[in-house]
Scaffold this motif. Structure first.
Motif, mmCIF file in Angstrom:
data_model
loop_
_atom_site.group_PDB
_atom_site.id
_atom_site.type_symbol
_atom_site.label_atom_id
_atom_site.label_comp_id
_atom_site.label_asym_id
_atom_site.label_seq_id
_atom_site.Cartn_x
_atom_site.Cartn_y
_atom_site.Cartn_z
ATOM 1 N N THR A 404 0.755 -1.262 0.113
ATOM 2 C CA THR A 404 -0.157 0.002 0.160
ATOM 3 C C THR A 404 0.948 1.163 0.088
ATOM 4 O O THR A 404 2.053 1.041 0.292
ATOM 5 C CB THR A 404 -0.935 -0.044 1.236
ATOM 6 O OG1 THR A 404 -1.598 1.186 1.207
ATOM 7 C CG2 THR A 404 -0.229 -0.069 2.536
ATOM 8 N N LEU A 405 0.312 2.351 -0.354
ATOM 9 C CA LEU A 405 1.056 3.699 -0.371
ATOM 10 C C LEU A 405 0.447 4.366 0.929
ATOM 11 O O LEU A 405 -0.505 4.961 0.688
ATOM 12 C CB LEU A 405 0.911 4.486 -1.587
ATOM 13 C CG LEU A 405 1.344 3.609 -2.897
ATOM 14 C CD1 LEU A 405 0.992 4.278 -4.146
ATOM 15 C CD2 LEU A 405 2.723 2.951 -2.917
ATOM 16 N N ASP A 406 1.112 4.517 1.937
ATOM 17 C CA ASP A 406 0.619 5.109 3.070
ATOM 18 C C ASP A 406 0.808 6.618 3.311
ATOM 19 O O ASP A 406 1.994 6.850 3.168
ATOM 20 C CB ASP A 406 1.435 4.499 4.440
ATOM 21 C CG ASP A 406 0.672 4.221 5.692
ATOM 22 O OD1 ASP A 406 -0.460 5.148 5.566
ATOM 23 O OD2 ASP A 406 0.842 3.643 6.586
ATOM 24 N N HIS A 407 -0.264 7.301 3.493
ATOM 25 C CA HIS A 407 -0.236 8.937 3.572
ATOM 26 C C HIS A 407 -0.196 9.058 5.112
ATOM 27 O O HIS A 407 0.127 10.143 5.379
ATOM 28 C CB HIS A 407 -1.202 9.315 2.975
ATOM 29 C CG HIS A 407 -1.241 9.138 1.331
ATOM 30 N ND1 HIS A 407 -1.004 10.461 0.509
ATOM 31 C CD2 HIS A 407 -1.512 8.275 0.541
ATOM 32 C CE1 HIS A 407 -1.052 9.812 -0.742
ATOM 33 N NE2 HIS A 407 -1.420 8.784 -0.745
ATOM 34 N N LEU A 408 -0.569 8.141 5.945
ATOM 35 C CA LEU A 408 -0.717 8.373 7.297
ATOM 36 C C LEU A 408 0.529 8.064 7.951
ATOM 37 O O LEU A 408 0.686 6.903 8.802
ATOM 38 C CB LEU A 408 -1.934 7.668 7.887
ATOM 39 C CG LEU A 408 -3.494 8.094 8.090
ATOM 40 C CD1 LEU A 408 -4.006 7.190 8.768
ATOM 41 C CD2 LEU A 408 -3.394 9.329 8.807
ATOM 42 N N ARG A 420 4.398 0.411 1.738
ATOM 43 C CA ARG A 420 4.483 -0.606 2.671
ATOM 44 C C ARG A 420 4.307 -1.909 1.920
ATOM 45 O O ARG A 420 3.403 -1.925 1.435
ATOM 46 C CB ARG A 420 3.526 -0.332 3.778
ATOM 47 C CG ARG A 420 3.354 1.118 4.297
ATOM 48 C CD ARG A 420 4.115 1.108 5.424
ATOM 49 N NE ARG A 420 3.487 2.157 6.305
ATOM 50 C CZ ARG A 420 4.195 2.758 7.251
ATOM 51 N NH1 ARG A 420 5.417 2.329 7.730
ATOM 52 N NH2 ARG A 420 3.568 3.897 7.969
ATOM 53 N N GLU A 442 2.875 5.783 -6.947
ATOM 54 C CA GLU A 442 1.537 5.773 -7.529
ATOM 55 C C GLU A 442 1.688 4.911 -8.752
ATOM 56 O O GLU A 442 0.892 4.052 -9.090
ATOM 57 C CB GLU A 442 0.620 6.909 -7.859
ATOM 58 C CG GLU A 442 0.399 7.549 -6.511
ATOM 59 C CD GLU A 442 1.318 8.540 -5.808
ATOM 60 O OE1 GLU A 442 2.431 8.745 -6.244
ATOM 61 O OE2 GLU A 442 0.944 9.380 -4.916
ATOM 62 N N SER B 140 0.023 2.069 9.108
ATOM 63 C CA SER B 140 -1.200 2.630 9.546
ATOM 64 C C SER B 140 -2.428 1.827 9.549
ATOM 65 O O SER B 140 -2.321 0.865 8.791
ATOM 66 C CB SER B 140 -1.682 4.287 9.063
ATOM 67 O OG SER B 140 -1.941 3.745 7.581
ATOM 68 N N ALA B 143 -3.436 1.237 6.007
ATOM 69 C CA ALA B 143 -2.370 0.564 5.407
ATOM 70 C C ALA B 143 -2.651 -0.827 5.500
ATOM 71 O O ALA B 143 -2.244 -1.337 4.438
ATOM 72 C CB ALA B 143 -1.135 1.313 5.669
ATOM 73 N N CYS B 146 -5.237 -1.937 3.371
ATOM 74 C CA CYS B 146 -4.854 -1.660 1.907
ATOM 75 C C CYS B 146 -4.136 -2.747 1.154
ATOM 76 O O CYS B 146 -4.343 -2.947 0.054
ATOM 77 C CB CYS B 146 -4.064 -0.429 1.663
ATOM 78 S SG CYS B 146 -5.182 1.006 1.811
ATOM 79 N N MET B 147 -3.345 -3.606 2.199
ATOM 80 C CA MET B 147 -2.607 -4.269 1.750
ATOM 81 C C MET B 147 -3.625 -5.684 1.152
ATOM 82 O O MET B 147 -3.179 -6.155 0.072
ATOM 83 C CB MET B 147 -1.750 -5.031 2.505
ATOM 84 C CG MET B 147 -0.507 -4.235 2.892
ATOM 85 S SD MET B 147 0.061 -4.991 4.574
ATOM 86 C CE MET B 147 1.282 -3.612 4.972
ATOM 87 N N THR B 150 -5.233 -3.920 -2.335
ATOM 88 C CA THR B 150 -4.323 -4.011 -3.431
ATOM 89 C C THR B 150 -4.292 -5.434 -4.204
ATOM 90 O O THR B 150 -4.260 -5.761 -5.272
ATOM 91 C CB THR B 150 -2.840 -3.819 -3.145
ATOM 92 O OG1 THR B 150 -2.623 -2.415 -2.232
ATOM 93 C CG2 THR B 150 -1.820 -3.786 -4.250
ATOM 94 N N ILE B 197 -5.599 8.229 1.651
ATOM 95 C CA ILE B 197 -5.159 8.081 3.047
ATOM 96 C C ILE B 197 -4.258 6.769 2.993
ATOM 97 O O ILE B 197 -2.983 7.202 3.472
ATOM 98 C CB ILE B 197 -6.507 7.555 3.968
ATOM 99 C CG1 ILE B 197 -7.449 8.616 4.057
ATOM 100 C CG2 ILE B 197 -5.701 7.211 5.137
ATOM 101 C CD1 ILE B 197 -7.150 9.815 4.601
ATOM 102 N N ALA B 198 -4.469 5.655 2.267
ATOM 103 C CA ALA B 198 -3.522 4.953 1.933
ATOM 104 C C ALA B 198 -4.064 4.278 0.727
ATOM 105 O O ALA B 198 -4.965 3.573 0.767
ATOM 106 C CB ALA B 198 -3.243 3.759 3.100
ATOM 107 N N ASP B 199 -3.156 4.451 -0.173
ATOM 108 C CA ASP B 199 -3.436 3.915 -1.791
ATOM 109 C C ASP B 199 -3.888 2.433 -1.508
ATOM 110 O O ASP B 199 -3.133 1.613 -1.216
ATOM 111 C CB ASP B 199 -2.343 4.082 -2.722
ATOM 112 C CG ASP B 199 -2.734 4.472 -4.037
ATOM 113 O OD1 ASP B 199 -2.925 3.408 -4.594
ATOM 114 O OD2 ASP B 199 -2.534 5.594 -4.544
#
Lengths: 478, 391
Positions: A404-408, A420, A442, B140, B143, B146-147, B150, B197-199
């Motif tokens: 994932t791409l964590d912004h938090l 991550r 991204e 987070s 996140a 999100c795993m 994805t 927030i978390a892609d």
């Protein structure tokens, strides 16, 4: 015979074009660029990278010492060598020491390594690593020079070596300039740059002339000269005064990667050995409150070529990337005041789990064979057997399973969002790692992507520096 | 599983919840009183009739130990236990309270949950600086999920728009609930364009930070008949909890397209409640929707549809308020936010009201069997409670 058994280098991913510096301060333009460490890098992490490169194909348990040289040590009490040796998985019964406070610390560490091997029958090899991350004061001419990098040289006593060490000679000179006071100074200072240049010229010239004289050598008999310099003009003047033939003293590196400080002589040497001349005599010289000169000889040109082939080319020099603007550099160097994030930490946990955290050991279940990580878990993920593992070394590369791409996020990162990544390591073991050195995540992070592990600073919880591995897009470590 | 079990041994005789939201002007004691007073009133009892209490609290700053209940209610030294089991903390408090009355140790127990998140500021779940291992990466909460997102996009071809539909449905449902934090519909476009927030999860894919509390009064069926809901008390049909690793990212070969804890907990719960065809037999479910992807995968793991088919079913309306299996008719965590310790009890309260036919404005027609489900940690802890009408 005592000589060089292997060498390796590391240059960070970022290149700062000198053009951006001259634009930022309206300075006269100087060509080229310089290597800049990321925000999660320091002399310890870069030394691990250079060490990994140098130790390729060599059992770390065979090395009898690690000498580390820097002027930008991470701690003033607590050495760096022992941590670097731990991460590189060297034995416990070895000698570790930091050589600091002078730019010639790298060559000094090397001569002391030679002495140590000579003096002890049971010391057969010592890994010498030099690294620096000198931060120049913004808007000074120092900014054009100071760059970041690391280089490693494995000194060994062996029947067959690519390069032999023939002689070495040092002089000491109490020159005031440049300096940095322990408490007061954030940046390096100097009194008068012109006298600094003269001090450099005198010490380097004297040490090399004496080395030639002691060995009954004429300047034209020298095939490669790797001479530290921070000023290309002075380097040219020195080489000319010593009457070295054209091309013997290489001087392109300053323009390409900048003045690396203590690892600079090693980097110049490794660069010169890209095209080794058969049986060539080599002079390696370091400068800083005096100078060290080391005389070497190419013993086996093919062994040198083999080293060049298997190791990454000059610390990934081919795989660097220009920073888009000066502000990223200033931010990476922590020259902007920002609140810094600290997670909790525990020196006890870090010590207890050294093999898992620093050395990347995992568990292999003796019952079902599954390789897993981290070692703190006491039962098998698959067959659920408790405490029936053997310790196995995990590989420092793998493939992304999901991410994932964590912004938090909290903390200091190369760039956000932070990828991550759940990674299946080659040869077994699954791990979660943050990714560093990734632009436009991204578009550029994908399932199935190949990654390498790289040792980095992560936070300063409990007010000490916490290190762990991250992953990065493949830069080409073998 | 043992032959004992909890089926039909516990009755819910009172249930209520506080208003959920950014309750800046109230503290955790206020919230707990708001919920428990409602529950006492619903049951027609006073607090002095409570023999023991269990409270779900996740964060230390909401309250350690059972003292929060004592300081809110002054139960005069009666037994109170704090339950912490990640996002299942509240439902685990309920589960433990059930054992308290089913064993015969207590006649009446209070099961409640409370969390005061907004005192810590509003940018993501607090506490991540001090949780867990100091060195290994800690994603987070979004996140973590999100795993799975994805991987599902990769495996099932789901899109960001597919995920957005969950948010749209739940926000629509929340419009009709008087206690919801958010009562505003969102469009697919709004969800998709929200800040990341978390892609690939954006702001509307994530549940909000909220304050809230919920409370249940339970007893055994024999005693239930002498209280206010003598005709329509609700029976606990099963109550299961499953715990797997806190760190699924280290689990070799784990596929990230299902939640093992949900699969295991519902397996236990269905067996005990004797449910063989969940999609047909369960009329409504409050399913953990901390993130949009979470609801989709949970619907599959709870066997409301086949694996990989949740999006298709969602699009068909299967999970709508008036669909075949109503999922989150209250509006879910998407509309209520997620005051962690409170959520499980909030869900059980919601199912209770629905089965009693007292869910005004949002009543699922003819609801007889309902399910409440929490999933917490990194999909680590799952609790499932099945409730039924007393028929």
């Amino acid at each position: 015979m005592i000589g060089i058994k292997s060498y390796g280098a590391y240059l960070p991913k970022n290149l700062l074009s000198r053009n951006l510096i001259s634009k930022a301060w309206d300075f006269p333009a100087i060509p080229g660029s310089k290597a800049i460490a990321g925000i999660d890098e320091d002399t310890i992490t870069m030394s691990v990278e250079a060490g990994l490169d140098c130790m390729l194909g060599i059992d770390p348990k065979t090395v009898d010492g690690l000498f580390f040289a820097t002027t930008t040590q991470v701690y003033t009490e607590k050495d760096s060598a022992s941590l670097i040796a731990t991460v590189l998985d060297l034995r416990e019964n070895i000698i570790t020491i930091d050589f600091t406070d002078s730019l010639k610390a790298g060559t000094t560490a090397m001569t002391r390594a030679i002495d140590t091997i000579k003096a002890n029958n049971d010391v057969k090899s010592i890994l010498v690593i030099a690294a620096d991350t000198r931060t120049p004061e913004p808007s000074t001419m120092w900014e054009y020079g100071f760059a970041d990098g690391a280089a490693a040289i494995l000194i060994a006593d062996d029947d067959k070596l690519p390069i032999s060490i023939e002689d070495y000679y040092s002089i000491s000179a109490n020159t005031t300039g440049p300096w940095k006071r322990t408490e007061q100074d954030k940046f390096i200072r100097t009194f008068e740059p012109k006298t600094d240049a003269q001090f450099y010229f005198n010490s380097m010239r004297n040490v090399i002339l004496e080395l030639l004289k002691r060995n009954d050598l004429k300047p034209y008999e020298i095939g490669h000269a790797a001479l530290y310099y921070d000023n290309p003009r002075m380097h040219a003047r020195l080489a000319k005064s010593l009457k070295f033939p054209q091309g013997v003293a290489q001087n392109g590196l300053f323009f390409q990667i900048g003045d690396l400080g203590t690892p600079m002589p090693f980097m110049l040497l490794i660069s010169a050995l890209k095209r080794p001349k058969p049986d060539a005599k080599i002079i390696l010289a370091g400068y800083g409150n005096g100078a060290d000169g080391i005389l070497m000889q190419v013993k086996d040109k093919n062994m040198v070529k083999e080293l060049n082939k298997t190791h990454v080319a000059l610390g990934y020099q081919k795989n660097m990337e220009a920073l888009d603007n000066y502000s990223i550099y200033i931010s990476n160097k922590k020259l902007l005041d920002k609140d810094r994030y600290t997670r909790k930490s525990s020196a006890v946990i870090v010590w207890r789990e050294t093999d898992s955290i620093y050395q990347m050991y995992g568990n292999k279940c003796k019952e079902c064979g599954l390789i897993q990580y981290p070692r703190m878990f006491t039962s098998c993920f698959k067959c659920r057997t408790t405490n029936n593992f053997e310790k196995v070394k995990l590989q420092l590369k793998g493939t992304i399973f999901t991410y994932t791409l964590d912004h938090l996020i909290g903390g200091e990162y190369y760039e956000t969002p932070v990828p991550r990544c759940v990674i299946d390591l080659d040869g077994g073991g699954r791990i979660l790692l943050d990714m560093t050195e990734i632009k436009n995540p991204e578009n550029n992070v994908k399932i199935g992507m190949r990654v390498e592990l790289t040792f980095r600073r992560i936070h300063e919880g409990a007010e000490f520096i916490n290190y762990y591995w991250k992953c990065r897009p493949k830069r080409g470590r073998s | 599983m043992s032959k004992g079990g909890i089926k039909d041994k516990v009755a819910i005789i009172g249930a209520d919840m506080s208003k959920f939201g950014e309750r800046w002007d109230k503290n955790q004691y206020d919230l707990l009183v708001e919920a428990t007073e409602g529950a006492f009133k619903d049951a027609g009892i006073t607090k002095d009739e409570v023999d023991a209490a269990w409270v779900g609290i996740f964060y230390y700053f909401t309250g350690l130990s059972g003292t929060l209940v004592e300081d809110a209610l002054r139960l005069d030294g009666k037994p109170v236990t704090r339950c912490e089991n990640y996002c299942a903390s509240g439902m685990d408090a309920f589960r433990n309270a059930c054992f308290g009355v089913a064993s015969g140790a207590y006649d009446i127990a209070l099961a409640c949950g409370v969390e005061k998140l907004m005192d810590e500021g509003g940018s993501g779940l607090p506490g991540f600086k001090i949780f867990g291992h100091p060195i290994y990466p800690l994603p987070s909460a979004p996140a973590m999920f999100c795993m799975a997102a994805t991987r599902c996009m990769h495996e099932y071809g789901w899109t960001k728009e597919d995920l957005a539909r969950v948010a749209v449905k739940n926000h629509e449902n929340g419009l009709h609930h008087p206690k919801a934090h958010f009562k505003s519909p969102v469009t697919i476009e709004q969800v998709m364009k929200a800040p990341m927030i978390a892609d690939p999860l954006g702001r509307f894919d994530c549940c909000a930070m909220s304050d809230g509390s919920a409370a249940l009064i339970i007893t055994v069926p024999e005693l239930a008949e002498s209280y206010a809901h003598s005709d329509d008390y609700i029976l606990v049909k099963s109550n299961a909890i499953s715990v797997y690793t806190m760190a699924p990212w280290y689990w070799p070969s784990y596929d990230f397209t299902h939640f093992p804890a949900t699969v295991k907990a519902c397996e236990m719960a269905y067996k005990e409640a004797n449910i063989t065809n969940p999609r047909k037999e369960i009329d409504l479910a409050e399913v953990h929707d901390c993130f949009t992807i979470t609801e989709l995968l949970n619907c599959q793991d709870l066997q409301f549809c086949d694996r990989g088919k949740a999006v298709e079913e969602l699009k068909k309306g299967t999970f709508n308020w008036d669909g075949e299996t109503a999922i989150n008719p209250s509006g879910g965590l998407k509309s209520f936010g997620h005051p962690i310790g409170a959520t499980g009890c909030r869900m059980i309260t919601e199912i209770t009201k629905q089965l009693q036919g007292r869910a005004e404005g949002r009543q699922v027609p003819n609801a007889k069997i309902g399910l409440a489900h929490n999933l917490g940690g990194a999909f680590s802890v799952c609790s499932v409670t099945i409730l039924g009408k007393n028929e």
